[in-house]
Every structure is written in C-alpha cells, then in structure tokens.
Scaffold this motif. Structure first.
Motif, mmCIF file in Angstrom:
data_model
loop_
_atom_site.group_PDB
_atom_site.id
_atom_site.type_symbol
_atom_site.label_atom_id
_atom_site.label_comp_id
_atom_site.label_asym_id
_atom_site.label_seq_id
_atom_site.Cartn_x
_atom_site.Cartn_y
_atom_site.Cartn_z
ATOM 1 N N THR A 105 -26.929 -78.190 6.742
ATOM 2 C CA THR A 105 -26.091 -78.488 5.530
ATOM 3 C C THR A 105 -24.670 -79.223 5.880
ATOM 4 N N SER A 106 -24.073 -78.288 6.571
ATOM 5 C CA SER A 106 -22.622 -78.946 6.665
ATOM 6 C C SER A 106 -22.453 -80.411 7.519
ATOM 7 N N THR A 107 -23.489 -80.405 8.414
ATOM 8 C CA THR A 107 -23.559 -81.613 9.224
ATOM 9 C C THR A 107 -24.001 -82.984 8.446
ATOM 10 N N ILE A 108 -25.016 -82.692 7.483
ATOM 11 C CA ILE A 108 -25.354 -83.671 6.643
ATOM 12 C C ILE A 108 -24.149 -84.236 5.922
ATOM 13 N N MET A 109 -23.485 -83.149 5.449
ATOM 14 C CA MET A 109 -22.292 -83.577 4.560
ATOM 15 C C MET A 109 -21.291 -84.433 5.355
ATOM 16 N N PHE A 110 -21.314 -84.545 6.635
ATOM 17 C CA PHE A 110 -20.451 -85.085 7.517
ATOM 18 C C PHE A 110 -20.870 -86.488 7.408
ATOM 19 N N GLY A 111 -21.964 -86.866 6.486
ATOM 20 C CA GLY A 111 -22.047 -88.324 6.114
ATOM 21 C C GLY A 111 -21.318 -88.698 4.981
ATOM 22 N N ILE A 112 -20.150 -87.814 4.341
ATOM 23 C CA ILE A 112 -19.732 -88.356 3.173
ATOM 24 C C ILE A 112 -18.513 -89.454 3.524
ATOM 25 N N PRO A 113 -18.011 -89.541 4.513
ATOM 26 C CA PRO A 113 -17.107 -90.576 5.037
ATOM 27 C C PRO A 113 -17.929 -91.936 4.905
ATOM 28 N N LEU A 114 -18.993 -92.023 5.641
ATOM 29 C CA LEU A 114 -20.104 -92.974 5.689
ATOM 30 C C LEU A 114 -20.519 -93.378 4.272
ATOM 31 N N LEU A 115 -21.069 -92.451 3.352
ATOM 32 C CA LEU A 115 -21.270 -92.876 1.981
ATOM 33 C C LEU A 115 -20.124 -93.665 1.198
ATOM 34 N N GLY A 142 -28.066 -90.702 13.085
ATOM 35 C CA GLY A 142 -27.519 -89.155 13.773
ATOM 36 C C GLY A 142 -28.208 -88.113 12.710
ATOM 37 N N ILE A 143 -27.874 -88.556 11.476
ATOM 38 C CA ILE A 143 -28.411 -87.669 10.345
ATOM 39 C C ILE A 143 -29.925 -87.366 10.396
ATOM 40 N N LEU A 144 -30.568 -88.339 10.612
ATOM 41 C CA LEU A 144 -32.039 -88.521 10.889
ATOM 42 C C LEU A 144 -32.582 -87.727 11.920
ATOM 43 N N ILE A 145 -31.783 -87.772 13.199
ATOM 44 C CA ILE A 145 -31.935 -86.927 14.450
ATOM 45 C C ILE A 145 -32.023 -85.587 14.009
ATOM 46 N N ILE A 146 -30.990 -85.243 13.419
ATOM 47 C CA ILE A 146 -30.764 -83.772 12.956
ATOM 48 C C ILE A 146 -31.784 -83.274 12.229
ATOM 49 N N VAL A 147 -32.226 -83.887 11.040
ATOM 50 C CA VAL A 147 -33.102 -83.470 9.850
ATOM 51 C C VAL A 147 -34.775 -83.528 10.464
ATOM 52 N N GLN A 148 -34.875 -84.570 11.387
ATOM 53 C CA GLN A 148 -36.231 -84.799 12.034
ATOM 54 C C GLN A 148 -37.350 -85.004 10.948
ATOM 55 N N PRO A 277 -22.804 -85.412 17.109
ATOM 56 C CA PRO A 277 -21.900 -86.259 17.792
ATOM 57 C C PRO A 277 -21.934 -87.604 17.176
ATOM 58 N N ILE A 278 -23.221 -88.115 16.894
ATOM 59 C CA ILE A 278 -23.393 -89.445 16.287
ATOM 60 C C ILE A 278 -22.671 -89.550 15.167
ATOM 61 N N VAL A 279 -23.123 -88.600 14.131
ATOM 62 C CA VAL A 279 -22.509 -88.758 12.905
ATOM 63 C C VAL A 279 -20.750 -88.502 12.966
ATOM 64 N N VAL A 280 -20.442 -87.663 13.598
ATOM 65 C CA VAL A 280 -18.932 -87.454 13.637
ATOM 66 C C VAL A 280 -18.179 -88.785 14.293
ATOM 67 N N GLY A 281 -18.874 -89.227 15.653
ATOM 68 C CA GLY A 281 -18.504 -90.449 16.082
ATOM 69 C C GLY A 281 -18.440 -91.631 15.177
ATOM 70 N N SER A 282 -19.356 -91.837 14.377
ATOM 71 C CA SER A 282 -19.461 -92.917 13.354
ATOM 72 C C SER A 282 -18.302 -92.739 12.390
ATOM 73 N N GLY A 283 -18.098 -91.669 11.776
ATOM 74 C CA GLY A 283 -17.169 -91.321 10.876
ATOM 75 C C GLY A 283 -15.728 -91.613 11.492
ATOM 76 N N LEU A 284 -15.577 -91.004 12.729
ATOM 77 C CA LEU A 284 -14.365 -91.348 13.267
ATOM 78 C C LEU A 284 -14.023 -93.010 13.648
ATOM 79 N N TYR A 285 -15.226 -93.691 13.842
ATOM 80 C CA TYR A 285 -15.090 -95.187 14.082
ATOM 81 C C TYR A 285 -14.370 -95.780 12.807
ATOM 82 N N ILE A 286 -14.916 -95.277 11.778
ATOM 83 C CA ILE A 286 -14.703 -95.756 10.289
ATOM 84 C C ILE A 286 -13.204 -95.687 10.143
#
Length: 321
Positions: A105-115, A142-148, A277-286
């Motif tokens: 749940t917490s990693t999916i919420m790391f998608g907040i910067p993306l949204l 990255g989120i898709l990889i996590i939730v499969q 790391p993909i989700v976090v990396g994308s957020g950090l790039y933004i």
C-alpha cells in the motif's frame, strides 16, 4: 496553539528535519489502522475514529481560546475539497490495508508525485513536457511490477490503493495552495470535521467496540498519529517548497517495511524490490527535472518554456490516513 497564520519562510533544512517525523507518524497511523481492521473493527469505523480524535483534540486545544474564529477561512470551498480528498485517501487506504501488506500500500502511494504531475494539467493549467510524461509512464510500470495484475496472487484490493493515491494527489495540491492563506489550525479542524460528520452514519450502523488493550491503544492512536503527522507536514510546507521536501517522503518505505515485517509478519517480496526502485526513481527524476526548470522562471516566459512547472504542483509523499 496559534490560530494566526504564520508567514511562509525559506528554512529548508529545518523543514526537511521535521518532515522526516511526518512519515514515522503516518506509519504509526497505518499500523494502527491495520491492527484495528484485522481485530474486527470495520474500516469505516476506523476511519471515523481517525477523524473524531483529530477533531476533538484540535477543538479542545483551540476553541476555548479562539472560539469559532478558529474555523475562519478565506477559501471555504477549497478547505472542504481538501478535506474530502483527505477523507477519500483515508477510507480507501483503510480498506486496502485489510487485505494488503503495508509495504504494498505504501509503495503504490509513492505514485502520488507521478499523479500530481499528470493532474497539474487539468487542475493547474500546466503544460507537462515529454520528459515528465515519460517518467510518469515508467513509474506506473513499476507499480504494475509490484502489484502483478497478471499473476495468480493479484488482489482486487489494489484498486483501493490506487484510488487512495488519486485522492492523495488532489489532497496535496490543495494543501500547498491553502498553506499560503490558511492557518494550520483551520486546516486541521476542517479536515477532522468533514471526515467525522460524513463517516458518522456509516460507523454507527455497524459499530464494534475494541476487546483488547492494544486494540484500544490503536483505537485512539490512529487519530493522534494521523493528526500529528499532518500537523508536521503543514508546518514543514511553510518553510520549504513541496519540491524540496518531495524526495524525503520515500523514507517512509523503511518504516512501513519494518512495521509490516515485525508486527504483521508480512516481509516484502521480490517484486517489491524490483518495482519500488522504478517508482522511486521516476518520482525523483520528476523532482530533479522540476527543480532544474524552476530556475528558468526568473526570465520571461517563451514558447520554449512549455515544460516549466508550477511550484504548487510539486509532489510530497504522503501516506493516510
């Protein structure tokens, strides 16, 4: 506690230092919520207690001195909209933690910067360039990889976490906008009042009392932890832009992983180590892209500036409650 608006200042190191505590308290909130729902307390009752405790605590601190003037606001519609977004974030998350590990749940919420980047177009009228759109797409991969979603172990409760992420994105947009004109107290009061009033009928319809000591602790702790975390977050935003604070939100995965593993015996699986790391990396790039482009705002805007960000849109990680 003052009901007077504190002026925004630039003290980034102080803001970073205190915002780190935000994610610890958000982890406590999610841990208490998961403990409650696993103990048989309905998710909507858990969410109601989260807001009732916040409202009661803030009202007890401020109303005896300030009276109803503590609710004074220059932007009532946006206050309510922010409170509704927070309510959606909390309710969806509390349903999600009933079925999913806290690490998911917490990693999916790391998608907040993306949204927030995507929502800046309709909400703030910003034009987002191809680099940030690419980062958004990569992050959600990255989120898709996590939730499969294609795997046998995919759980439909992931939809709750995705809805939580959407609500959280809207909530943080409103938080930064309101921090310019509204007091911390008023935002806390409106957040608690709207949540408690709207959830009361649902909670009362299927009320369950705690039946163990730690369940009682979590029953009241879920609101105190959430209130404390949001209080710190609002204060931090007065001393630094959200774009400065954004990267430090990812420290919450450490607290969430420890809680999930040590308290609920749900260690992270291999796909979390691949996707996170993909989700976090994308957020950090933004975040890095926006900091770079923000320097260009000191010169006249031209057609070459289509990818310039609005500071208020910059993301900071949240988590619920």
């Amino acid at each position: 506690m003052s009901t007077t608006l504190a002026p925004q200042q630039e003290r980034p190191l102080y803001a970073i230092g205190i915002v780190l505590f935000t994610y610890f308290f958000f982890t406590l909130c999610d841990t208490a919520a998961k403990w409650l729902v696993l103990s048989g307390i309905p998710p909507l009752e858990t969410a109601f207690m989260r807001y009732l405790v916040q409202l009661a605590f803030m009202a007890g601190l401020t109303l005896p001195r300030a009276g109803l003037s503590a609710f004074r606001t220059q932007r009532p519609v946006q206050q309510v909209a922010r409170a509704l977004a927070l309510l959606g974030m909390t309710a969806f998350n509390f349903f999600a933690v009933l079925y999913l590990p806290l690490t998911i749940t917490s990693t999916i919420m790391f998608g907040i910067p993306l949204l927030i980047t995507a929502l800046s177009v309709p909400f703030l009228g910003e034009q987002v360039g191809w680099r940030r759109w690419t980062a958004v797409v990569v992050g959600f991969t990255g989120i898709l990889i996590i939730v499969q979603p294609w795997g046998a172990e995919f759980h439909w409760a992931v939809i709750f976490s995705l809805c939580c992420t959407l609500s959280g994105s809207i909530y943080y947009i409103f938080t930064r906008k309101l921090a310019k004109t509204e007091t911390t107290v008023s935002m806390q009061l409106y957040g608690g009042l709207v949540g408690a009033v709207l959830l009361l009928p649902f909670a009362a319809a299927n009320w369950v009392w705690p039946d163990a000591f730690w369940t009682w602790v979590a029953f009241f702790g879920v609101g105190l932890a959430a209130m404390t975390g949001h209080q710190i977050a609002i204060i931090a935003h007065r001393f630094a832009p959200a774009s400065t604070l954004a990267p430090f939100g990812y420290t919450q995965i450490i607290w969430m992983s420890l809680s999930s593993w040590l308290i609920f015996a749900q260690p992270p699986d291999i796909w979390l180590f691949v996707g996170a790391p993909i989700v976090v990396g994308s957020g950090l790039y933004i975040w890095l892209r926006e900091r770079k482009l923000a320097k260009a705002t000191v010169r006249p805007v031209t057609t070459a500036d289509a990818d310039l960000p609005v500071e208020e849109k910059a993301a900071v990680k949240p988590q619920p409650a």
